[in-house]
Write a protein that holds these residues in place. Sequence first.
Motif, PDB file in Angstrom:
ATOM      1  N   THR A 157       0.831  -1.211   0.000  1.00 13.39           N
ATOM      2  CA  THR A 157       0.000   0.000   0.000  1.00 13.39           C
ATOM      3  C   THR A 157       0.857   1.249   0.000  1.00 13.39           C
ATOM      4  OG1 THR A 157      -1.782  -1.159   1.167  1.00 13.39           O
ATOM      5  CG2 THR A 157      -1.803   1.249   1.252  1.00 13.39           C
ATOM      6  N   GLU A 158       1.905   1.239   0.815  1.00 11.44           N
ATOM      7  CA  GLU A 158       2.792   2.418   0.890  1.00 11.44           C
ATOM      8  C   GLU A 158       3.489   2.682  -0.443  1.00 11.44           C
ATOM      9  OE1 GLU A 158       6.372   4.014   3.740  1.00 11.44           O
ATOM     10  OE2 GLU A 158       4.533   3.195   4.569  1.00 11.44           O
ATOM     11  N   ILE A 161       0.964   4.277  -2.722  1.00  9.79           N
ATOM     12  CA  ILE A 161       0.719   5.666  -2.307  1.00  9.79           C
ATOM     13  C   ILE A 161       1.823   6.585  -2.830  1.00  9.79           C
ATOM     14  CG2 ILE A 161       0.763   7.216  -0.291  1.00  9.79           C
ATOM     15  CD1 ILE A 161      -0.630   4.920   1.286  1.00  9.79           C
ATOM     16  N   LYS A 162       3.063   6.135  -2.689  1.00 11.23           N
ATOM     17  CA  LYS A 162       4.209   7.009  -2.977  1.00 11.23           C
ATOM     18  C   LYS A 162       4.594   7.041  -4.454  1.00 11.23           C
ATOM     19  CE  LYS A 162       6.424   6.825   1.587  1.00 11.23           C
ATOM     20  NZ  LYS A 162       7.573   6.318   2.376  1.00 11.23           N
ATOM     21  N   GLN A 338      -3.307   5.999   3.311  1.00  7.58           N
ATOM     22  CA  GLN A 338      -2.289   7.005   3.615  1.00  7.58           C
ATOM     23  C   GLN A 338      -2.584   7.654   4.969  1.00  7.58           C
ATOM     24  OE1 GLN A 338      -1.713   9.771   0.435  1.00  7.58           O
ATOM     25  NE2 GLN A 338      -0.215  10.993   1.531  1.00  7.58           N
ATOM     26  N   ASP A 349       2.893  10.662   4.605  1.00  9.95           N
ATOM     27  CA  ASP A 349       2.823   9.928   3.334  1.00  9.95           C
ATOM     28  C   ASP A 349       2.992   8.428   3.479  1.00  9.95           C
ATOM     29  OD1 ASP A 349       5.496   9.947   4.040  1.00  9.95           O
ATOM     30  OD2 ASP A 349       6.223  10.372   2.020  1.00  9.95           O
ATOM     31  N   SER A 351       1.814   4.452   4.905  1.00  7.18           N
ATOM     32  CA  SER A 351       0.570   3.699   5.070  1.00  7.18           C
ATOM     33  C   SER A 351       0.344   3.376   6.539  1.00  7.18           C
ATOM     34  CB  SER A 351       0.618   2.401   4.258  1.00  7.18           C
ATOM     35  OG  SER A 351       1.553   1.507   4.818  1.00  7.18           O
TER      36      SER A 351
END
Length: 437
Positions: A157-158, A161-162, A338, A349, A351
């Motif tokens: 997920t992180e 997101i990034k 996030q 920023d 997760s």
Amino acid sequence: MTKKELKIAVIGGGSSYTPELIEGFINSYYELPIRDLFLVDVEEGREKLEIVGAFAKRMVAEAGLPIRIHLTMDRKEAIRNADFVTTQIRVGLLEARARDEKIPLRYKCIGQETTGAGGFAKALRTIPVILEICKEIEELAPDSFLINFTNPAGLVTEAVIKYSNVKSIGLCNLPIGTTMKIAKMTNADVSQVDMEWVGINHLNWTTKIKVEGKDVLDEILNKMPGSEGMNMKNIPDFGWDRDLLRSLGALPCRYLRYYYMTDKMLQEERGSLQNKGTRAEVVMQIERELFELYKNPDLSHKPKQLDERGGAYYSLAAVNLITSIFNNKKDIQTVNIQNKGVLDCLNNDVSVEVNCVIDAQGAHPVQIDKQPGPQIRGLLQVVKAYEELTVEAAIKGSYDTALQALTIHPLVISADVAKQILDDILNENQHFLPQFY
């Protein structure tokens, strides 16, 4: 969302879990009117996809529903114009998981699929593939939601997101499973159980438990030591220490056993390795038996043996989330999103896994009542720093960043051991880690 006939793509459709998902879609059809369900896999998974796909078609036919199931190796075809894309992939298959579990154990460190050095290896293989999928979603289905079940879910997920613009939500069955256990312990309907989660995927604490509006956290903590009711599959039943729970003031998730009871868990893993093999090897046998069942042309309902696979409530979590987005329900579910200031001890920023309001726009974190104290914050910040480094290492193929990630992880016993583990991971995963070569 206004579209009335949905297209959903399941990437990793040949998984042994897929019948669980199909059952969930069947049970929720009148809230979630799927017209086209694409099951997609890689060439190595073709045989499993065909077996699972045929079984899925029988399940849908038995239910008398007009869901069209498509089997394909063409990921772009599956993604194009999809409303939802779900990912449940395992890069390197179970053989890679077995290596992930064995390598740390050589150095007297925890070897586990998602936690510690094993989860690190899996993340290095998985994140680049997930980001390739995200590029295809951006191009072919920019309005779709990515619902990720692939472990390690928080790290994946992180990375999304990034490094992508996809609308993505990470999902784990642990929160919904724990909620079901609390309902069972308290003889309450699950709809009457409210829990507040603080933390990240596989490293979270329940800081508030209300049943029918009454705060029962202290009562639950006092029941917990040695209570089999709170354990889920795959985790040995070592009872929590009563003093530990009282001092924490929170209910730790089951994966925190690896941190709070490292010696016992390591002993258990090493004993299992000698007697039964790794968990991956046990799962391989379970899967062989499951696929033999799935081949039966007379089978049209999910077999009870699937529960032994360890994914309890998987379909319930996934279908609840997709249904809530589609129907703009505005209910509360625990997902990976996030941070955006929910946990003020972590960067915005990254997760986190927290309660969110789910509506047609996605997941919106619910502000927590009380920020975690130092007894939770300390471990949380260290493991999150490891995650940030791991995501960067997976994308950039940086040996130095990878070494620092393993070095600071609490379950890796020294910098020297971190280097040995990293070298073994890179040597035994060369085919899957071109970014390092």
